[in-house]
Design a protein around this motif. Structure first.
Motif, PDB file in Angstrom:
ATOM      1  N   ASP A  99      -2.444 -34.080  27.883  1.00  0.00           N
ATOM      2  CA  ASP A  99      -2.227 -34.519  29.261  1.00  0.00           C
ATOM      3  C   ASP A  99      -3.596 -34.660  29.938  1.00  0.00           C
ATOM      4  O   ASP A  99      -4.309 -33.675  30.110  1.00  0.00           O
ATOM      5  CB  ASP A  99      -1.363 -33.495  29.992  1.00  0.00           C
ATOM      6  CG  ASP A  99      -1.029 -33.918  31.415  1.00  0.00           C
ATOM      7  OD1 ASP A  99      -1.875 -34.534  32.079  1.00  0.00           O
ATOM      8  OD2 ASP A  99       0.092 -33.624  31.865  1.00  0.00           O
ATOM      9  N   PRO A 100      -3.997 -35.874  30.329  1.00  0.00           N
ATOM     10  CA  PRO A 100      -5.329 -36.058  30.930  1.00  0.00           C
ATOM     11  C   PRO A 100      -5.573 -35.165  32.139  1.00  0.00           C
ATOM     12  O   PRO A 100      -6.696 -34.676  32.329  1.00  0.00           O
ATOM     13  CB  PRO A 100      -5.334 -37.546  31.324  1.00  0.00           C
ATOM     14  CG  PRO A 100      -4.406 -38.187  30.342  1.00  0.00           C
ATOM     15  CD  PRO A 100      -3.314 -37.165  30.127  1.00  0.00           C
ATOM     16  N   ASP A 101      -4.543 -34.935  32.964  1.00  0.00           N
ATOM     17  CA  ASP A 101      -4.740 -34.071  34.128  1.00  0.00           C
ATOM     18  C   ASP A 101      -5.055 -32.641  33.711  1.00  0.00           C
ATOM     19  O   ASP A 101      -5.924 -31.977  34.312  1.00  0.00           O
ATOM     20  CB  ASP A 101      -3.489 -34.092  35.012  1.00  0.00           C
ATOM     21  CG  ASP A 101      -3.291 -35.425  35.699  1.00  0.00           C
ATOM     22  OD1 ASP A 101      -4.291 -36.158  35.874  1.00  0.00           O
ATOM     23  OD2 ASP A 101      -2.141 -35.750  36.050  1.00  0.00           O
ATOM     24  N   LEU A 102      -4.370 -32.148  32.681  1.00  0.00           N
ATOM     25  CA  LEU A 102      -4.630 -30.791  32.201  1.00  0.00           C
ATOM     26  C   LEU A 102      -5.980 -30.720  31.478  1.00  0.00           C
ATOM     27  O   LEU A 102      -6.714 -29.743  31.636  1.00  0.00           O
ATOM     28  CB  LEU A 102      -3.504 -30.338  31.274  1.00  0.00           C
ATOM     29  CG  LEU A 102      -2.107 -30.218  31.900  1.00  0.00           C
ATOM     30  CD1 LEU A 102      -1.085 -29.788  30.855  1.00  0.00           C
ATOM     31  CD2 LEU A 102      -2.119 -29.230  33.065  1.00  0.00           C
ATOM     32  N   LEU A 103      -6.302 -31.733  30.707  1.00  0.00           N
ATOM     33  CA  LEU A 103      -7.590 -31.756  30.021  1.00  0.00           C
ATOM     34  C   LEU A 103      -8.754 -31.678  30.995  1.00  0.00           C
ATOM     35  O   LEU A 103      -9.763 -31.009  30.735  1.00  0.00           O
ATOM     36  CB  LEU A 103      -7.696 -33.025  29.173  1.00  0.00           C
ATOM     37  CG  LEU A 103      -6.939 -33.022  27.850  1.00  0.00           C
ATOM     38  CD1 LEU A 103      -6.750 -34.443  27.325  1.00  0.00           C
ATOM     39  CD2 LEU A 103      -7.670 -32.168  26.812  1.00  0.00           C
ATOM     40  N   GLY A 104      -8.613 -32.324  32.143  1.00  0.00           N
ATOM     41  CA  GLY A 104      -9.673 -32.300  33.132  1.00  0.00           C
ATOM     42  C   GLY A 104      -9.936 -30.925  33.713  1.00  0.00           C
ATOM     43  O   GLY A 104     -10.992 -30.690  34.313  1.00  0.00           O
ATOM     44  N   ARG A 105      -9.000 -30.002  33.523  1.00  0.00           N
ATOM     45  CA  ARG A 105      -9.143 -28.649  34.066  1.00  0.00           C
ATOM     46  C   ARG A 105      -9.846 -27.687  33.115  1.00  0.00           C
ATOM     47  O   ARG A 105     -10.273 -26.609  33.532  1.00  0.00           O
ATOM     48  CB  ARG A 105      -7.764 -28.105  34.447  1.00  0.00           C
ATOM     49  CG  ARG A 105      -7.121 -28.846  35.604  1.00  0.00           C
ATOM     50  CD  ARG A 105      -5.631 -28.561  35.733  1.00  0.00           C
ATOM     51  NE  ARG A 105      -5.346 -27.148  35.908  1.00  0.00           N
ATOM     52  CZ  ARG A 105      -4.102 -26.651  35.969  1.00  0.00           C
ATOM     53  NH1 ARG A 105      -3.060 -27.469  35.873  1.00  0.00           N
ATOM     54  NH2 ARG A 105      -3.912 -25.364  36.111  1.00  0.00           N
ATOM     55  N   PRO A 129     -19.514 -26.212  28.556  1.00  0.00           N
ATOM     56  CA  PRO A 129     -20.206 -25.264  29.433  1.00  0.00           C
ATOM     57  C   PRO A 129     -19.976 -25.584  30.909  1.00  0.00           C
ATOM     58  O   PRO A 129     -19.707 -26.732  31.279  1.00  0.00           O
ATOM     59  CB  PRO A 129     -21.679 -25.445  29.059  1.00  0.00           C
ATOM     60  CG  PRO A 129     -21.663 -26.094  27.718  1.00  0.00           C
ATOM     61  CD  PRO A 129     -20.443 -26.945  27.682  1.00  0.00           C
ATOM     62  N   ASP A 130     -20.077 -24.557  31.735  1.00  0.00           N
ATOM     63  CA  ASP A 130     -20.003 -24.777  33.182  1.00  0.00           C
ATOM     64  C   ASP A 130     -21.099 -25.744  33.606  1.00  0.00           C
ATOM     65  O   ASP A 130     -22.211 -25.734  33.067  1.00  0.00           O
ATOM     66  CB  ASP A 130     -20.175 -23.451  33.924  1.00  0.00           C
ATOM     67  CG  ASP A 130     -18.997 -22.518  33.709  1.00  0.00           C
ATOM     68  OD1 ASP A 130     -17.893 -23.023  33.416  1.00  0.00           O
ATOM     69  OD2 ASP A 130     -19.186 -21.291  33.833  1.00  0.00           O
ATOM     70  N   ARG A 141     -11.292 -20.969  29.306  1.00  0.00           N
ATOM     71  CA  ARG A 141     -10.941 -21.709  30.508  1.00  0.00           C
ATOM     72  C   ARG A 141      -9.506 -22.237  30.410  1.00  0.00           C
ATOM     73  O   ARG A 141      -8.764 -22.239  31.387  1.00  0.00           O
ATOM     74  CB  ARG A 141     -11.934 -22.854  30.717  1.00  0.00           C
ATOM     75  CG  ARG A 141     -11.767 -23.570  32.055  1.00  0.00           C
ATOM     76  CD  ARG A 141     -12.719 -24.745  32.166  1.00  0.00           C
ATOM     77  NE  ARG A 141     -14.116 -24.336  32.170  1.00  0.00           N
ATOM     78  CZ  ARG A 141     -14.996 -24.685  31.243  1.00  0.00           C
ATOM     79  NH1 ARG A 141     -14.618 -25.460  30.239  1.00  0.00           N
ATOM     80  NH2 ARG A 141     -16.253 -24.281  31.320  1.00  0.00           N
ATOM     81  N   LEU A 142      -9.109 -22.684  29.229  1.00  0.00           N
ATOM     82  CA  LEU A 142      -7.743 -23.160  29.017  1.00  0.00           C
ATOM     83  C   LEU A 142      -6.734 -22.060  29.327  1.00  0.00           C
ATOM     84  O   LEU A 142      -5.718 -22.304  29.998  1.00  0.00           O
ATOM     85  CB  LEU A 142      -7.580 -23.625  27.567  1.00  0.00           C
ATOM     86  CG  LEU A 142      -6.170 -23.909  27.048  1.00  0.00           C
ATOM     87  CD1 LEU A 142      -5.471 -24.955  27.890  1.00  0.00           C
ATOM     88  CD2 LEU A 142      -6.215 -24.313  25.582  1.00  0.00           C
ATOM     89  N   GLU A 143      -7.011 -20.852  28.864  1.00  0.00           N
ATOM     90  CA  GLU A 143      -6.090 -19.750  29.118  1.00  0.00           C
ATOM     91  C   GLU A 143      -6.016 -19.413  30.610  1.00  0.00           C
ATOM     92  O   GLU A 143      -4.928 -19.188  31.155  1.00  0.00           O
ATOM     93  CB  GLU A 143      -6.526 -18.509  28.327  1.00  0.00           C
ATOM     94  CG  GLU A 143      -6.253 -18.620  26.841  1.00  0.00           C
ATOM     95  CD  GLU A 143      -6.509 -17.313  26.108  1.00  0.00           C
ATOM     96  OE1 GLU A 143      -5.707 -16.964  25.235  1.00  0.00           O
ATOM     97  OE2 GLU A 143      -7.518 -16.626  26.428  1.00  0.00           O
ATOM     98  N   SER A 144      -7.175 -19.388  31.260  1.00  0.00           N
ATOM     99  CA  SER A 144      -7.191 -18.950  32.651  1.00  0.00           C
ATOM    100  C   SER A 144      -6.742 -20.034  33.637  1.00  0.00           C
ATOM    101  O   SER A 144      -6.092 -19.737  34.635  1.00  0.00           O
ATOM    102  CB  SER A 144      -8.597 -18.458  33.022  1.00  0.00           C
ATOM    103  OG  SER A 144      -9.544 -19.521  32.945  1.00  0.00           O
ATOM    104  N   GLU A 145      -7.085 -21.298  33.334  1.00  0.00           N
ATOM    105  CA  GLU A 145      -6.826 -22.360  34.286  1.00  0.00           C
ATOM    106  C   GLU A 145      -5.525 -23.140  34.043  1.00  0.00           C
ATOM    107  O   GLU A 145      -4.997 -23.770  34.958  1.00  0.00           O
ATOM    108  CB  GLU A 145      -7.994 -23.359  34.283  1.00  0.00           C
ATOM    109  CG  GLU A 145      -9.336 -22.765  34.656  1.00  0.00           C
ATOM    110  CD  GLU A 145      -9.330 -22.223  36.077  1.00  0.00           C
ATOM    111  OE1 GLU A 145      -8.637 -22.814  36.943  1.00  0.00           O
ATOM    112  OE2 GLU A 145     -10.020 -21.205  36.323  1.00  0.00           O
ATOM    113  N   VAL A 146      -5.017 -23.077  32.803  1.00  0.00           N
ATOM    114  CA  VAL A 146      -3.840 -23.890  32.464  1.00  0.00           C
ATOM    115  C   VAL A 146      -2.684 -23.044  31.954  1.00  0.00           C
ATOM    116  O   VAL A 146      -1.532 -23.217  32.388  1.00  0.00           O
ATOM    117  CB  VAL A 146      -4.201 -24.960  31.413  1.00  0.00           C
ATOM    118  CG1 VAL A 146      -2.970 -25.787  31.029  1.00  0.00           C
ATOM    119  CG2 VAL A 146      -5.314 -25.874  31.918  1.00  0.00           C
TER     120      VAL A 146
END
Length: 327
Positions: A200-206, A211-212, A318-323
């Motif tokens: 999902d492009p919207d989820l990928l963008g998150r 790196p930050d 980041r995937l775990e925390s943000e999505v």
């Protein structure tokens, strides 16, 4: 030894092996569906196994080889017929040549693995169904019964090791051969949610920007085999680095379990990598397995040497925390 009984039924053409363990069914099940664990016991001690593919879903396939003391290999495969998570799975178990194609000169066996809870832990009943008495006798003569006993004798040590395979162990790297590398990570989410987060492009963008200080500025995801995927990243103001992109072709897709694709960085004169992504439900979430085959050892070392593994781990956290984390 965990094996409690072995029964050869010459009328039904079956070999049934029962083994008991002191861990819950879920822990024993995960040892079979996680290639990192399975290859620690599937082969006898002197013939350890390496799984180059392990897709635990109906229609999925596993490829493996066992390496003998002299370096010789015995190759095999599973074709998954049914999977009832946590309870049973059924496979066609066959031998293969070095190139992975089935060996027609050796028997194919239908095997049923049944898991059940006991008062002291769990029980695994493995029933092998043979096409003829000749095939049964041939495989027993080849050491199938004794090999299975020796293999199962190694399971206790594997299921006692919870730390190595826990969700918080981070991204693990295993070199399967000179040009094939397996990256593994348990993510706290279901296979469907992890799959969607990769498509999902919207989820990928998150989460999918390393790196930050970097941003995913271009995102095209192939939806059908033959389609092209392209990701482009750019540094934020004040961050060192140059904008770059990777692209590739989707070769095969079986949501939410498996995807095969190629990948190459734009503007780089190098052969593409061959990537196989597999998602498997385990206790605590989803085991993500990414097997990448490089064209050469030099290309492998160059790409991994860019800090690839650290970047993957940053993205997965980041995937775990943000999505994947609950809202």
């Amino acid at each position: 030894m965990p094996v409690t009984s072995v029964d050869k039924d010459l009328d039904q053409l079956t070999l049934t092996i029962v083994a008991e363990f002191t861990v819950p069914v879920r822990r024993l099940w995960d040892a079979y569906v996680d290639p990192r664990q399975l290859e620690k016991f599937w082969g006898p001690p002197t013939w350890p196994a390496t799984f180059t593919r392990h897709d635990v879903f109906p229609g999925g396939r596993s490829d493996y080889y066992m390496t003998g003391p002299d370096g010789s290999r015995a190759c095999g495969y599973w074709e998954f017929l049914t999977v009832d998570e946590g309870r049973s799975f059924e496979v066609l178990d066959g031998f293969s040549r070095d190139d992975g194609t089935p060996d027609p000169d050796l028997p194919v066996t239908r095997m049923v693995f049944a898991f059940e809870t006991t008062g002291t832990g769990s029980r695994l009943t493995t029933t092998s169904h043979f096409g003829s008495l000749t095939e049964l006798e041939q495989l027993v003569e080849m050491g199938m019964e004794e090999g299975t006993r020796e293999a199962m004798g190694q399971i206790d040590a594997v299921v006692a090791d919870d730390d190595t395979f826990a969700p918080d162990t981070g991204t693990q790297v295993h070199y399967l051969d000179d040009t094939t590398v397996r990256f593994s990570r348990v993510l706290r989410g279901t296979p469907r949610r992890v799959w969607d987060a990769h498509h999902d492009p919207d989820l990928l963008g998150r989460w999918f920007f390393g790196p930050d200080g970097w941003t995913l500025v271009g995102c095209e995801v192939a939806t059908e085999p033959g389609g092209t995927t392209r990701f482009e990243w750019a540094p934020e103001e004040g961050v060192e680095g140059e904008q770059f992109a990777i692209t590739g072709q989707l070769l095969a897709s079986d949501p939410p379990h498996r995807e095969v694709s190629t990948e190459i960085m734009e503007g780089v004169d190098a052969p593409p990598t061959h990537n196989e992504l597999t998602l498997t439900a385990v206790e605590g979430g989803t085991l993500l397995t990414l097997v990448i085959t490089y064209a050469s050892v030099d290309l492998r070392d160059t790409i991994i040497g860019t800090g690839m593994v650290d970047g993957m781990e940053t993205g997965y956290r980041r995937l775990e925390s943000e999505v994947l984390s609950p809202a």
